[in-house]
Scaffold this motif. Structure first.
Motif, PDB file in Angstrom:
ATOM      1  N   ALA A   1       3.750  -4.748  -3.395  1.00 39.27           N
ATOM      2  CA  ALA A   1       4.085  -4.934  -4.129  1.00 39.27           C
ATOM      3  C   ALA A   1       2.763  -4.125  -4.680  1.00 39.27           C
ATOM      4  CB  ALA A   1       3.980  -5.990  -5.045  1.00 39.27           C
ATOM      5  N   ALA A   2       2.925  -3.514  -5.657  1.00 33.70           N
ATOM      6  CA  ALA A   2       1.986  -2.693  -6.549  1.00 33.70           C
ATOM      7  C   ALA A   2       1.361  -3.032  -7.693  1.00 33.70           C
ATOM      8  CB  ALA A   2       2.034  -1.046  -6.078  1.00 33.70           C
ATOM      9  N   ASP A   3       0.021  -2.691  -8.390  1.00 35.11           N
ATOM     10  CA  ASP A   3      -0.388  -2.726  -9.657  1.00 35.11           C
ATOM     11  C   ASP A   3      -1.635  -2.462  -9.518  1.00 35.11           C
ATOM     12  OD1 ASP A   3       0.754  -5.488 -11.944  1.00 35.11           O
ATOM     13  OD2 ASP A   3      -1.454  -4.022 -12.417  1.00 35.11           O
ATOM     14  N   ARG A   4      -1.772  -1.426 -10.991  1.00 29.16           N
ATOM     15  CA  ARG A   4      -3.289  -1.205 -10.869  1.00 29.16           C
ATOM     16  C   ARG A   4      -4.536  -2.260 -11.620  1.00 29.16           C
ATOM     17  NH1 ARG A   4      -1.031   4.660 -13.566  1.00 29.16           N
ATOM     18  NH2 ARG A   4      -1.488   6.139 -11.637  1.00 29.16           N
ATOM     19  N   ASN A   5      -3.752  -2.768 -12.461  1.00 26.03           N
ATOM     20  CA  ASN A   5      -4.414  -4.491 -12.519  1.00 26.03           C
ATOM     21  C   ASN A   5      -4.676  -5.104 -12.221  1.00 26.03           C
ATOM     22  OD1 ASN A   5      -5.061  -2.207 -14.874  1.00 26.03           O
ATOM     23  ND2 ASN A   5      -3.532  -3.272 -15.728  1.00 26.03           N
ATOM     24  N   VAL A   6      -3.625  -5.655 -10.688  1.00 27.97           N
ATOM     25  CA  VAL A   6      -4.090  -6.842 -10.662  1.00 27.97           C
ATOM     26  C   VAL A   6      -4.387  -6.469  -8.851  1.00 27.97           C
ATOM     27  CG1 VAL A   6      -2.308  -8.617  -9.506  1.00 27.97           C
ATOM     28  CG2 VAL A   6      -1.649  -8.240 -11.083  1.00 27.97           C
ATOM     29  N   VAL A   7      -5.408  -8.108  -9.138  1.00 30.17           N
ATOM     30  CA  VAL A   7      -6.868  -7.698  -7.375  1.00 30.17           C
ATOM     31  C   VAL A   7      -6.441  -8.265  -7.514  1.00 30.17           C
ATOM     32  CG1 VAL A   7      -8.759  -6.704  -7.116  1.00 30.17           C
ATOM     33  CG2 VAL A   7      -8.294  -6.046  -8.944  1.00 30.17           C
ATOM     34  N   LEU A   8      -6.142  -8.340  -5.021  1.00 32.98           N
ATOM     35  CA  LEU A   8      -5.703  -9.700  -4.280  1.00 32.98           C
ATOM     36  C   LEU A   8      -5.346 -10.760  -4.878  1.00 32.98           C
ATOM     37  CD1 LEU A   8      -9.230  -8.615  -3.027  1.00 32.98           C
ATOM     38  CD2 LEU A   8      -6.721  -8.096  -2.437  1.00 32.98           C
ATOM     39  N   SER A   9      -4.030 -10.955  -5.802  1.00 32.90           N
ATOM     40  CA  SER A   9      -3.226 -12.105  -6.506  1.00 32.90           C
ATOM     41  C   SER A   9      -2.688 -12.332  -5.687  1.00 32.90           C
ATOM     42  CB  SER A   9      -2.955 -11.573  -7.718  1.00 32.90           C
ATOM     43  OG  SER A   9      -2.538 -12.230  -8.031  1.00 32.90           O
ATOM     44  N   THR A  10      -2.284 -13.548  -4.866  1.00 30.66           N
ATOM     45  CA  THR A  10      -1.167 -14.438  -4.983  1.00 30.66           C
ATOM     46  C   THR A  10      -0.290 -14.499  -5.253  1.00 30.66           C
ATOM     47  OG1 THR A  10      -2.488 -16.743  -5.671  1.00 30.66           O
ATOM     48  CG2 THR A  10      -3.040 -15.211  -3.466  1.00 30.66           C
ATOM     49  N   ILE A  11      -0.394 -14.632  -6.761  1.00 33.21           N
ATOM     50  CA  ILE A  11       1.088 -14.604  -7.904  1.00 33.21           C
ATOM     51  C   ILE A  11       1.690 -13.723  -7.376  1.00 33.21           C
ATOM     52  CG2 ILE A  11       1.484 -14.994 -10.203  1.00 33.21           C
ATOM     53  CD1 ILE A  11      -1.298 -16.690 -10.073  1.00 33.21           C
ATOM     54  N   ALA A  12       2.932 -13.809  -7.673  1.00 32.99           N
ATOM     55  CA  ALA A  12       3.988 -12.179  -7.778  1.00 32.99           C
ATOM     56  C   ALA A  12       4.082 -12.026  -9.457  1.00 32.99           C
ATOM     57  CB  ALA A  12       5.330 -12.797  -7.246  1.00 32.99           C
ATOM     58  N   ASN A  13       2.858 -11.375  -9.874  1.00 33.54           N
ATOM     59  CA  ASN A  13       2.851 -10.380 -10.906  1.00 33.54           C
ATOM     60  C   ASN A  13       2.680  -9.239 -10.923  1.00 33.54           C
ATOM     61  OD1 ASN A  13       0.503 -11.090 -10.043  1.00 33.54           O
ATOM     62  ND2 ASN A  13      -0.541 -11.660 -12.207  1.00 33.54           N
ATOM     63  N   TYR A  14       2.502  -8.261 -10.237  1.00 32.69           N
ATOM     64  CA  TYR A  14       2.573  -7.112  -9.786  1.00 32.69           C
ATOM     65  C   TYR A  14       3.663  -6.478 -10.292  1.00 32.69           C
ATOM     66  CZ  TYR A  14      -0.430  -8.064  -6.295  1.00 32.69           C
ATOM     67  OH  TYR A  14      -1.566  -9.043  -5.290  1.00 32.69           O
ATOM     68  N   ASP A  15       3.682  -5.434 -10.775  1.00 29.16           N
ATOM     69  CA  ASP A  15       3.998  -4.949 -11.775  1.00 29.16           C
ATOM     70  C   ASP A  15       5.446  -3.748 -11.245  1.00 29.16           C
ATOM     71  OD1 ASP A  15       1.742  -3.277 -14.692  1.00 29.16           O
ATOM     72  OD2 ASP A  15       3.024  -5.194 -14.518  1.00 29.16           O
ATOM     73  N   TYR A  16       4.767  -3.339 -10.129  1.00 32.08           N
ATOM     74  CA  TYR A  16       5.930  -2.095  -8.835  1.00 32.08           C
ATOM     75  C   TYR A  16       6.026  -3.443  -7.621  1.00 32.08           C
ATOM     76  CZ  TYR A  16       4.397   0.587 -12.406  1.00 32.08           C
ATOM     77  OH  TYR A  16       4.483   2.091 -13.357  1.00 32.08           O
ATOM     78  N   TRP A  17       7.079  -3.259  -7.425  1.00 36.02           N
ATOM     79  CA  TRP A  17       8.496  -3.990  -6.249  1.00 36.02           C
ATOM     80  C   TRP A  17       9.269  -2.875  -4.755  1.00 36.02           C
ATOM     81  CZ3 TRP A  17       7.096  -9.190  -4.752  1.00 36.02           C
ATOM     82  CH2 TRP A  17       5.865  -9.341  -5.331  1.00 36.02           C
ATOM     83  N   GLY A  18       8.929  -3.091  -4.079  1.00 33.50           N
ATOM     84  CA  GLY A  18       9.798  -2.588  -3.187  1.00 33.50           C
ATOM     85  C   GLY A  18      11.369  -3.254  -2.544  1.00 33.50           C
ATOM     86  N   GLN A  19      12.305  -2.401  -2.149  1.00 31.71           N
ATOM     87  CA  GLN A  19      13.777  -3.236  -1.980  1.00 31.71           C
ATOM     88  C   GLN A  19      14.146  -4.841  -0.960  1.00 31.71           C
ATOM     89  OE1 GLN A  19      12.612  -0.803  -0.103  1.00 31.71           O
ATOM     90  NE2 GLN A  19      13.324  -1.360   1.912  1.00 31.71           N
ATOM     91  N   GLY A  20      12.387  -4.366  -0.141  1.00 34.73           N
ATOM     92  CA  GLY A  20      12.623  -5.449   0.818  1.00 34.73           C
ATOM     93  C   GLY A  20      12.751  -4.810   1.870  1.00 34.73           C
ATOM     94  N   THR A  21      12.731  -5.748   3.408  1.00 30.78           N
ATOM     95  CA  THR A  21      13.186  -5.555   4.777  1.00 30.78           C
ATOM     96  C   THR A  21      13.644  -6.392   5.096  1.00 30.78           C
ATOM     97  OG1 THR A  21      12.592  -4.250   6.472  1.00 30.78           O
ATOM     98  CG2 THR A  21      10.724  -4.666   5.318  1.00 30.78           C
ATOM     99  N   GLN A  22      14.326  -7.267   6.083  1.00 28.27           N
ATOM    100  CA  GLN A  22      14.510  -8.409   6.698  1.00 28.27           C
ATOM    101  C   GLN A  22      13.529  -8.352   8.004  1.00 28.27           C
ATOM    102  OE1 GLN A  22      16.632 -10.879   5.370  1.00 28.27           O
ATOM    103  NE2 GLN A  22      15.678 -11.882   7.097  1.00 28.27           N
ATOM    104  N   VAL A  23      12.550  -9.597   8.278  1.00 32.18           N
ATOM    105  CA  VAL A  23      12.494  -9.921   9.499  1.00 32.18           C
ATOM    106  C   VAL A  23      12.948 -11.437   9.752  1.00 32.18           C
ATOM    107  CG1 VAL A  23       9.989 -10.623  10.386  1.00 32.18           C
ATOM    108  CG2 VAL A  23      10.303  -8.730   9.193  1.00 32.18           C
ATOM    109  N   THR A  24      13.799 -10.564  10.913  1.00 33.47           N
ATOM    110  CA  THR A  24      13.812 -12.090  11.467  1.00 33.47           C
ATOM    111  C   THR A  24      13.463 -12.957  13.050  1.00 33.47           C
ATOM    112  OG1 THR A  24      16.192 -11.660  10.776  1.00 33.47           O
ATOM    113  CG2 THR A  24      16.030 -13.301  12.574  1.00 33.47           C
ATOM    114  N   VAL A  25      12.724 -13.510  13.078  1.00 33.46           N
ATOM    115  CA  VAL A  25      12.371 -14.431  14.622  1.00 33.46           C
ATOM    116  C   VAL A  25      12.950 -15.174  14.906  1.00 33.46           C
ATOM    117  CG1 VAL A  25      10.135 -14.503  15.504  1.00 33.46           C
ATOM    118  CG2 VAL A  25      10.003 -13.510  13.562  1.00 33.46           C
ATOM    119  N   SER A  26      13.416 -14.537  16.841  1.00 36.48           N
ATOM    120  CA  SER A  26      14.451 -15.188  16.688  1.00 36.48           C
ATOM    121  C   SER A  26      13.399 -16.925  17.967  1.00 36.48           C
ATOM    122  CB  SER A  26      15.206 -15.327  18.248  1.00 36.48           C
ATOM    123  OG  SER A  26      14.497 -14.177  18.371  1.00 36.48           O
ATOM    124  N   SER A  27      13.603 -17.445  18.227  1.00 38.30           N
ATOM    125  CA  SER A  27      12.453 -19.142  19.125  1.00 38.30           C
ATOM    126  C   SER A  27      13.231 -18.798  20.517  1.00 38.30           C
ATOM    127  CB  SER A  27      13.016 -20.498  18.206  1.00 38.30           C
ATOM    128  OG  SER A  27      14.254 -20.779  18.414  1.00 38.30           O
TER     129      SER A  27
END
Length: 121
Positions: free
Chosen positions: A95-121
């Protein structure tokens, strides 16, 4: 700005992956960036953030195992993930934003499409 996340995959517990988030359309150096993740049936969760000055903040759940970084010359942000655990399995979003700084809340303006990470035990 358009964001493209990549680098996900299937890995065994204890393994490593490096995610990349490539930006196009705008210069990444002007944005504060972050990684979030979302597991099936769960809410989107903050993972790590980096500001324009490369100051960083990591969630307690990944501190010491994951590292966010940026390479403005390549217009790319990275998430190095080591010592992966099955509970890290999720779709990871940048995610990217020009004004939100080090925020833990998903209030960023721009988002990528996502990439799947799967960790097997």
């Amino acid at each position: 700005v358009q964001l493209q996340a990549s680098g996900g995959g299937l890995v065994q517990a204890g393994g490593s992956l490096r995610l990349s988030c490539a930006a196009s359309g705008r210069t990444l150096s002007t944005y504060n960036m972050a990684w979030f993740r979302q597991a099936p049936g769960k809410e989107r969760e903050f993972v790590a953030a980096i500001n324009r000055s490369s100051g960083t903040y990591h969630a307690d759940s990944v501190k010491g195992r994951f590292t966010i970084s940026r390479d403005n010359a390549k217009n790319t942000v990275y998430l190095q993930m080591n010592s992966l655990k099955p509970e890290d399995t999720a779709v990871y979003y940048c995610a990217a934003d020009r004004n939100v700084v080090l925020s833990t809340i998903a209030n960023y303006d721009y988002w990528g499409q996502g990439t799947q990470v799967t960790v097997s035990s």
